[in-house]
Design a protein around this motif. Structure first.
Motif, PDB file in Angstrom:
ATOM      1  N   PRO A  70      62.765  20.172 -14.498  1.00  0.00           N
ATOM      2  CA  PRO A  70      61.607  20.592 -13.688  1.00  0.00           C
ATOM      3  C   PRO A  70      61.774  20.316 -12.200  1.00  0.00           C
ATOM      4  O   PRO A  70      61.240  21.052 -11.361  1.00  0.00           O
ATOM      5  CB  PRO A  70      60.450  19.778 -14.279  1.00  0.00           C
ATOM      6  N   ASN A  71      62.520  19.290 -11.840  1.00  0.00           N
ATOM      7  CA  ASN A  71      62.645  18.953 -10.423  1.00  0.00           C
ATOM      8  C   ASN A  71      63.595  19.886  -9.686  1.00  0.00           C
ATOM      9  O   ASN A  71      63.325  20.317  -8.564  1.00  0.00           O
ATOM     10  CB  ASN A  71      63.098  17.497 -10.281  1.00  0.00           C
ATOM     11  N   LEU A  72      64.728  20.225 -10.319  1.00  0.00           N
ATOM     12  CA  LEU A  72      65.620  21.200  -9.705  1.00  0.00           C
ATOM     13  C   LEU A  72      64.986  22.582  -9.698  1.00  0.00           C
ATOM     14  O   LEU A  72      65.179  23.366  -8.755  1.00  0.00           O
ATOM     15  CB  LEU A  72      66.962  21.222 -10.430  1.00  0.00           C
ATOM     16  N   ASP A  73      64.218  22.895 -10.729  1.00  0.00           N
ATOM     17  CA  ASP A  73      63.494  24.165 -10.732  1.00  0.00           C
ATOM     18  C   ASP A  73      62.490  24.218  -9.575  1.00  0.00           C
ATOM     19  O   ASP A  73      62.320  25.260  -8.922  1.00  0.00           O
ATOM     20  CB  ASP A  73      62.747  24.349 -12.057  1.00  0.00           C
ATOM     21  N   ARG A  74      61.857  23.107  -9.316  1.00  0.00           N
ATOM     22  CA  ARG A  74      60.903  23.021  -8.212  1.00  0.00           C
ATOM     23  C   ARG A  74      61.624  23.173  -6.871  1.00  0.00           C
ATOM     24  O   ARG A  74      61.109  23.829  -5.951  1.00  0.00           O
ATOM     25  CB  ARG A  74      60.164  21.686  -8.302  1.00  0.00           C
TER      26      ARG A  74
ATOM     27  N   ASN B  29      76.842  21.859 -15.031  1.00  0.00           N
ATOM     28  CA  ASN B  29      77.129  23.292 -15.021  1.00  0.00           C
ATOM     29  C   ASN B  29      75.825  24.058 -14.783  1.00  0.00           C
ATOM     30  O   ASN B  29      74.935  23.562 -14.098  1.00  0.00           O
ATOM     31  CB  ASN B  29      77.854  23.704 -16.306  1.00  0.00           C
ATOM     32  N   ASP B  30      75.692  25.236 -15.363  1.00  0.00           N
ATOM     33  CA  ASP B  30      74.495  26.044 -15.106  1.00  0.00           C
ATOM     34  C   ASP B  30      73.395  25.794 -16.141  1.00  0.00           C
ATOM     35  O   ASP B  30      72.479  26.600 -16.262  1.00  0.00           O
ATOM     36  CB  ASP B  30      74.847  27.534 -15.047  1.00  0.00           C
ATOM     37  N   TRP B  31      73.444  24.669 -16.838  1.00  0.00           N
ATOM     38  CA  TRP B  31      72.383  24.342 -17.794  1.00  0.00           C
ATOM     39  C   TRP B  31      71.193  23.743 -17.046  1.00  0.00           C
ATOM     40  O   TRP B  31      70.813  22.589 -17.220  1.00  0.00           O
ATOM     41  CB  TRP B  31      72.909  23.396 -18.871  1.00  0.00           C
ATOM     42  N   ILE B  32      70.628  24.569 -16.193  1.00  0.00           N
ATOM     43  CA  ILE B  32      69.469  24.243 -15.365  1.00  0.00           C
ATOM     44  C   ILE B  32      68.454  25.352 -15.581  1.00  0.00           C
ATOM     45  O   ILE B  32      68.825  26.527 -15.652  1.00  0.00           O
ATOM     46  CB  ILE B  32      69.873  24.148 -13.880  1.00  0.00           C
ATOM     47  N   GLY B  33      67.192  24.988 -15.683  1.00  0.00           N
ATOM     48  CA  GLY B  33      66.163  25.961 -16.038  1.00  0.00           C
ATOM     49  C   GLY B  33      66.268  27.267 -15.293  1.00  0.00           C
ATOM     50  O   GLY B  33      66.380  28.345 -15.888  1.00  0.00           O
ATOM     51  N   VAL B  34      66.255  27.231 -13.955  1.00  0.00           N
ATOM     52  CA  VAL B  34      66.242  28.463 -13.173  1.00  0.00           C
ATOM     53  C   VAL B  34      67.555  29.229 -13.259  1.00  0.00           C
ATOM     54  O   VAL B  34      67.589  30.431 -12.968  1.00  0.00           O
ATOM     55  CB  VAL B  34      65.915  28.187 -11.693  1.00  0.00           C
TER      56      VAL B  34
END
Length: 577
Positions: free
Chosen positions: A63-67, A48-53
């Protein structure tokens, strides 16, 4: 910390690189004149949207998806066509919404339903592309995987089996594994995990020189249940320290019968409440997301080091979202925000001189869908778009994330149940005509259904007019689990009620019985029987909707646990206000 939806709204139509302290690069979009671009089509299951950005959870570690977001166009209002793996992936890979195809659930195979449909990979293959697939691209069961999809690919690695199967090997969390609801660290090296093997295979293929442009579909199985990951990822999230989703106990009171039946189909809410494991489950989901992000980083780094980096369009997507207690739900399989909203990143290398090239870090808040990806990729790669496609190319939004886009996102769950999402509203209409309407400007967590409010009559009518005019009819059994095909045995006594509720139970022999009513979060509100002796036969206790102090409880979903020295059952009771 700002509310998650406020955070997302603040990102809409901005340049993410600026927010991260990066200077956005710029490039004028121009028609591509070089070699045909490659495509890496990368899916991450059940995220779901539990991603840093995305700001969906304050402790998410990605950190990798944020990158990736720093060099991509990130869509903050992207939605699936169906909140379930198989039909969502069929919609994505054919560009056909379920009301057009009839593929509503996992019980419906595309081979029989739409045998002549053009699939994304096959379309690229017929135009000279080499096609590769590693991991979960289509649904991963025997019925919907080989031999059904092998004709699409020149090279394929089918998803490896689970490194640990809770149904065969027992649960790792020490609790009954209901529908794979298990988590922990299997006794196996990281290299033996299925997703690790998939990425290894993909890295090997990416490192090789290729004589033709390629369409490469790669898919991670995690964070799909069971939530298994190496111990180092669980160590990041001690359960006692995790932040739980914000919920209200009477959230389903204003939801129509079909809506809360989608919740009561599944027993995970009772499981979480009975064993008091909400924090453990949230921690496990976060840990598995962190593991998936780690694998995503391996794959993206491998592409960057390969000879194909400057000529490969990257699309990262999920097939649907997931609830972890929001709307009192622990699944996808619903039409609310948490089940339908997905992360979506599109990276177009600057060297390609295409819409979106070199515009890393930009964010679009327009409402887009997974069915838009088929026409987007054909557009970017200079291929014709099949007439079957229901979606619309995202190329204008890659060139300008704020470009005009007056088009709501449509999600469908089973036959004639639809949800429309605009930038402000979510409108749901079920097949019996009942409705939900949420105003995200004032209600970002979808707590208050305003479908019947006179102030929203015009909005409701305008959205209703945009629903599909026709739905392909198929035979669906409402008492069969749409994912597994199992018959659902619901024990709800009674549903709903505004007066005394009678709880029935059958005893084969005289015994002591304890009957306790809990909220869905495990808080005890009423003890109806505390080890009281009962004779054999059909026995009952009544509950008048009050707590132990005699106060009337608010309407909502409650759990009634009936225990004997040898048995334990949980039933649902929905009280009307």
């Amino acid at each position: 910390m700002p509310d998650r939806r406020q955070f997302l709204t603040s990102l809409g139509g901005t340049v993410l690189g600026s927010a991260l302290g990066l200077a956005p690069s710029s490039a004028d979009a121009a028609p591509h004149r070089g070699a045909p671009p490659n495509v890496l089509f990368f899916s991450i299951d059940d995220i779901n949207d539990w991603i840093g950005v995305y700001g969906g959870h304050p402790q998410a570690y990605t950190p990798n998806l944020d990158r990736l977001a720093q060099r991509s166009t990130m869509f903050t209002r992207a939605y699936c066509s169906v909140p379930l793996c198989h039909p969502s992936r069929i919609a994505t890979m054919t560009g056909m919404r379920p009301h057009s195809s009839g593929v509503y659930t996992a019980q419906i195979g595309w081979q029989d339903q739409i045998p002549t449909a053009v699939h994304l990979a096959d379309h690229f293959r017929s135009h000279g592309y080499e096609t590769l697939a590693g991991g979960k691209v289509y649904h991963h069961t025997d019925k919907f995987g080989p031999p059904g999809e092998t004709w699409l690919w020149d090279h394929q690695l089918f998803p490896p089996r689970l490194v640990h199967n809770p149904n065969l090997d027992g649960s790792l969390n020490g609790l009954p594994a209901i529908r794979g609801f298990d988590w922990g660290t299997p006794d196996a090296p990281e290299e033996e995990y299925g997703d690790h093997k998939v990425v290894d295979w993909c890295l090997d293929k990416l490192a090789q020189p290729r004589t033709r442009p390629f369409f490469f579909a790669a898919g991670l199985f995690k964070p799909h249940l069971p939530w298994y990951a190496p111990r180092r990822f669980f160590d990041l999230f001690p359960p006692q320290d995790v932040v739980l989703p914000e919920v209200i106990e009477d959230d389903l009171v204003d939801v129509p019968r079909i809506g809360w039946r989608m919740v009561e189909r599944y027993t995970r809410t009772e499981h979480v409440s009975t064993y008091g494991i909400w924090d453990d489950a949230v921690a496990a989901y976060l840990a598995t997301i962190a593991y998936a992000d780690d694998q995503a980083g391996r794959l993206l780094d491998g592409l960057a080091a390969s000879p194909h980096a400057d000529n490969t369009i990257v699309v990262v997507w999920s097939d649907h979202g997931f609830h972890l207690g929001e709307k009192l739900h622990w699944e996808k399989n619903a039409l609310w925000e948490e089940a339908t909203r997905i992360p979506l990143f599109v990276h177009v290398p600057e060297a390609l001189a295409l819409p979106g090239s070199g515009t890393g870090g930009q964010v679009s808040g327009r409402t887009v869908e997974l069915v838009d990806l088929f026409p987007t990729l054909t557009d970017l790669c200079g291929l014709p778009t099949p007439e079957q496609c229901d979606g619309q190319s995202l190329a204008p939004l890659l060139a300008n994330p704020d470009a005009p886009w007056d088009r709501p996102a449509l999600s469908t769950w089973m036959y004639q149940n639809h949800s429309l999402r605009t930038e402000r509203y979510r409108y749901i209409r079920y097949r019996d005509g009942t409705e939900e309407l949420y105003d995200h400007e004032v209600d970002p967590l979808e707590w208050t259904n305003v479908a019947g409010h006179p102030d929203y009559a015009d909005v409701r009518a305008e959205l209703e007019a945009q629903l599909p005019a026709h739905d392909v009819a198929v035979a669906l059994d409402p008492d069969v689990d749409p994912e597994t095909g199992e018959t659902l045995g619901l024990r709800s006594y009674p549903n709903p009620t505004a007066g005394p509720a009678t709880v029935e139970f059958v005893l084969r022999e005289p015994t002591e019985v304890t009957v306790t009513v809990f909220t869905v979060h495990g808080r005890r509100v009423r003890q109806l029987a505390d080890g009281r002796p009962f004779a054999a036969g059909l026995r009952t206790v009544e509950w008048d909707g009050t707590d132990d102090a005699g106060a009337t409880l608010p309407g909502g979903l409650y759990l009634c646990v009936v225990r004997t020295p040898a048995t334990r059952e949980t039933r649902r009771i929905v009280l009307l206000p």
